[in-house]
Design a protein around this motif. Structure first.
Motif, short mmCIF file in Angstrom:
data_model
loop_
_atom_site.label_atom_id
_atom_site.label_comp_id
_atom_site.label_asym_id
_atom_site.label_seq_id
_atom_site.Cartn_x
_atom_site.Cartn_y
_atom_site.Cartn_z
N ASP A 34 22.95 2.48 23.51
CA ASP A 34 23.67 3.10 22.39
C ASP A 34 24.95 2.32 22.72
O ASP A 34 25.81 2.47 23.80
N LEU A 78 16.95 13.18 16.47
CA LEU A 78 17.46 11.93 16.57
C LEU A 78 17.67 11.40 14.86
O LEU A 78 16.66 11.56 14.14
N THR A 79 18.60 10.78 14.69
CA THR A 79 18.94 10.24 13.42
C THR A 79 17.97 8.77 13.32
O THR A 79 17.80 8.12 14.51
N GLN A 118 19.62 6.33 11.99
CA GLN A 118 20.67 5.25 12.44
C GLN A 118 20.50 4.91 13.78
O GLN A 118 20.60 3.85 14.36
N ARG A 119 20.64 5.99 14.65
CA ARG A 119 20.58 5.67 16.19
C ARG A 119 19.29 5.17 16.60
O ARG A 119 19.16 4.18 17.75
N ARG A 146 18.97 1.38 15.73
CA ARG A 146 19.91 0.45 16.34
C ARG A 146 19.55 0.22 17.65
O ARG A 146 19.95 -0.51 18.40
N ARG A 147 18.43 0.88 18.35
CA ARG A 147 18.11 0.87 19.71
C ARG A 147 16.90 -0.33 19.73
O ARG A 147 16.51 -0.67 20.92
N TYR A 154 24.02 -1.02 10.57
CA TYR A 154 22.94 -1.72 11.36
C TYR A 154 23.13 -3.01 11.75
O TYR A 154 22.36 -3.75 12.34
N MET A 187 25.46 11.13 11.07
CA MET A 187 25.58 10.26 12.05
C MET A 187 26.71 10.56 13.07
O MET A 187 26.65 10.46 14.19
N ASP A 243 25.56 13.36 15.10
CA ASP A 243 24.61 12.88 15.90
C ASP A 243 25.30 12.22 16.99
O ASP A 243 24.99 12.52 18.25
N GLU A 244 26.36 11.63 16.89
CA GLU A 244 27.17 10.92 17.95
C GLU A 244 27.86 12.01 18.63
O GLU A 244 28.03 11.97 19.94
N GLN A 300 25.53 13.55 20.99
CA GLN A 300 25.04 12.63 22.08
C GLN A 300 26.14 12.48 23.16
O GLN A 300 25.71 12.56 24.33
#
Length: 663
Positions: free
Chosen positions: A25, A406-407, A409-410, A413-414, A436, A646, A649-650, A653
């Motif tokens: 991340d 988990l979204t 988006q995240r 991006r992994r 992205y 998002m 979620d951040e 996180q």
């Protein structure tokens, strides 16, 4: 150097120190976020440039050589290029050799030779972009180019699509080609046991729906949470190897089909794994809340925003306090009382049966607003699902406790390398770039489009709209053409079906209740005189093949009966006709009382009503303005929701990271 060195060399991601090979991340400061967002909005050239066409010429120059080669020579050519890519990355010279080998193998095995524009699509994927291709231009075949090359370079390839049916279908269609090159293929489906999933994820190429891959990843995160810190450190030394309870072997390379649907539309809501816990409240509490809510009057005791947000007014709170005086328990608490009643009001006023959900097998099943598909494994949060179950008099499922979330988006991006395909991405290009880091390359059509758009019609009432739809569809079908009618809800599709039945007109219906018959229904939708009524799912994945006599008389005729919040979904429906140079035409026949206009353009809607002529039709110029205005407002609202999702979620996180828990 590892099997995915080509990917790392190309994108240079920072690796996670977690369970297996994946991208870490990224921590971005607020000023940098602002600058990235501004940069993402800058205009870009999206048409293929000289480099893309040079690749096409290089592949074509090798075609005669590949046609003269033996099967073993083709396999060797791809493997040679793939081995070199582990050191050099996806260079154009190596891609030309690999694409030429895959194209010739596909011609021999499947009888399908990649067109020049499909080569550009495959090239775009391996540049880490979104290939925007018109519906019917062969995205499934394009994916084979990138999949074979990436597998030859040694990476684990995930082809991610919107449902299990399409995953299985595409794997079957391309299976012989992959087997020709010696690649193993697996398909993940709902209901598979963990042991079977582990074995499939070990294959070279895995076809899987977006929902299944994220949930499997979440299960691995739960397994990590359960492990001791020392065990996690030991596991981190063996990233990329299948261990114990883990399902995946890493996030190497993902090819996302219908990328706008998965990366944008699905990104509004995080995916959550939860467990059922005893509900101390019981069904009587929800029933009581609904009974109280039914006594409240809109605009006096409560209000509802255009975004379906409910809140009590001061008068409503006072009246509710009076109603709850004889009651005890949670209804004696102002906070709990408000929470319950607002949930009950949402269930009664904001969520409609056969539009937002359907009921069967004594359960409430959510219907995806964008695709029209049933999402049987999902539920609304914080008691709303239970409230709707009480409203519909079905079994209450009980409270849910979140285990992992988990979204999209995240998660996406992994991946070390991310790319995708879709027919509709231009409208969300800045968001794809910002979130992205994916640029769009618009791929030209193989043949010029012959799609005709007839003048749109907007009527004042739903009844007038449906009568006009039936009239137009009958006239077109009687001429020997095929008709596809798109609706936004199950309720609308069944209402229209009843009108056709009353008129004695033969037709077929495809909605969330008949999604298992989707392939057969759509396969027959191109026959002479056939009328097919379908919700938004008709715009995704399946191909309508025209009978020759239908093509001779003008092709498929598509009728849109309600504009969607996103113009992309409208374009998907229109894209069902006039594929690969075939003829076809489209028309929108809508109503001013439609949800889009009521929620996102109420003032313009009132002006449009006054501008209608004696026949009850809104002038075309007025319709164009109200549609553009409403869809722009809707897109901004949905973007806001995705951004909030998002950001939340951040924040979560960061909190979990501070607490020392893996996320």
């Amino acid at each position: 150097m590892s099997n995915v060195a080509a990917l790392i060399k190309f994108r240079q991601p920072e690796l996670s120190d977690g369970l297996y090979l994946e991208r870490a991340d990224e921590r971005v400061s607020r000023p940098e976020k602002f600058l990235r967002k501004a940069y993402a909005r800058m205009p870009r050239k999206r048409a293929p440039g000289a480099r893309a066409w040079a690749l096409v010429r290089a592949v074509n120059a090798l075609e005669a050589q590949m046609q003269a080669a033996t099967d073993e020579d083709l396999r060797a050519a791809l493997q040679q290029a793939g081995s070199a890519m582990r050191q050099a990355g996806f260079s154009d010279a190596l891609l030309a050799q690999a694409f030429a080998a895959v194209r010739e193998a596909s011609r021999r095995i499947n009888g399908m030779r990649h067109h020049d524009v499909q080569l550009i699509g495959g090239w775009a994927l391996l540049q880490g972009r979104i290939a925007e291709m018109e519906t019917g231009e062969g995205k499934t075949l394009v994916a084979t180019l990138a999949a074979c090359v990436a597998a030859a370079a040694g990476s684990a390839v995930h082809v991610i699509t919107v449902n299990d049916y399409l995953a299985a279908r595409d794997a079957e269609l391309n299976g012989a080609l992959f087997a020709f090159f010696g690649f193993s293929v697996g398909v993940i489906k709902e209901g598979m046991e963990a042991q079977e999933r582990r074995a499939i994820y070990l294959q070279d190429l895995v076809y899987v729906s977006n929902k299944e891959i994220v949930f499997d990843y979440l299960k691995d995160r739960i397994a990590a949470d359960d492990a001791l810190a020392s065990q996690q450190k030991i596991r981190s030394l063996y990233r990329g190897r299948q261990t114990g309870r883990l399902l995946l072997r890493g996030l190497h390379l993902a090819i996302v089909d219908e990328a706008d649907s998965i990366l944008i539309d699905e990104a509004r809501t995080p995916l959550i794994i939860s467990e059922t816990v005893p509900d101390e409240n019981g069904p009587d509490l929800y029933k009581q809340a609904l009974a109280l809510a039914e006594k409240l009057q809109r605009e006096i005791h409560f209000d509802i925003s255009i975004h379906r947000e409910v809140w009590l007014t001061r008068a409503g709170e006072a009246y509710l306090r009076e109603l709850c005086q004889p009651l005890s328990g949670v209804f004696s608490s102002p906070l709990w009382r408000r929470e319950l009643i607002e949930k009950a009001l949402s269930a009664l006023w904001c969520f409609e049966r056969d539009q937002h959900y359907i009921v069967f097998d004594d359960k409430v099943h959510i219907v995806d607003e964008f695709s029209g598909r049933v999402m049987s494994d999902r539920s609304w949060e914080r008691g709303l699902h239970q409230m709707i179950e009480a409203k519909e008099n079905v079994s209450i499922t009980g409270a849910r406790r979140t285990l992992a979330r988990l979204t999209y988006q995240r998660f996406m991006r992994r991946y070390l390398f991310l790319c995708g395909m879709t027919g509709t991405a231009a409208e969300v290009a800045p968001e794809l770039r910002h979130v992205y880091e994916l640029d769009i390359l618009k791929i030209p059509t193989n043949l010029p489009s012959k799609r005709l758009r007839e003048p749109d019609l907007c009527l004042l009432t739903p009844q007038a709209r449906w009568e006009r739809v039936v009239q137009r569809a009958r006239a077109v079908a009687d001429s020997g053409r095929a008709v596809l009618i798109g609706t936004r809800s199950v309720e609308a599709s069944e209402h229209l079906s009843a009108l056709f039945a009353a008129a004695g007109v033969s037709h077929k219906v495809l909605n969330a209740r008949q999604d298992k018959e989707e392939a057969d229904t759509v396969a027959q939708a191109g026959q002479p005189g056939q009328i097919t009524i379908a919700t938004n799912m008709a715009g995704r994945g399946t191909d309508i093949k025209l009978a020759p006599e239908v093509a001779e008389k003008g092709g498929l005729f598509v009728i849109l009966t309600e504009f969607h919040e996103s113009a992309r979904v409208d374009r998907q429906l229109f894209g069902r006709c006039a594929r690969q140079g075939n003829p076809g035409s489209v028309q929108a026949i809508v109503c001013l009382q439609d949800d889009l206009f009521s929620r996102f353009a109420p003032l313009l809607r009132e002006l449009a009503i006054k501008s209608a002529n004696s026949a009850g039709e809104v002038p075309p110029w007025m319709l164009r303005r109200i549609v553009a205005y409403a869809q722009n407002n809707a897109e901004r609202y949905n973007l806001k929701i995705r951004s909030q999702t998002m950001a939340h979620d951040e924040k979560l996180q960061d909190m979990l990271g501070f607490a020392g828990r893996p996320t």
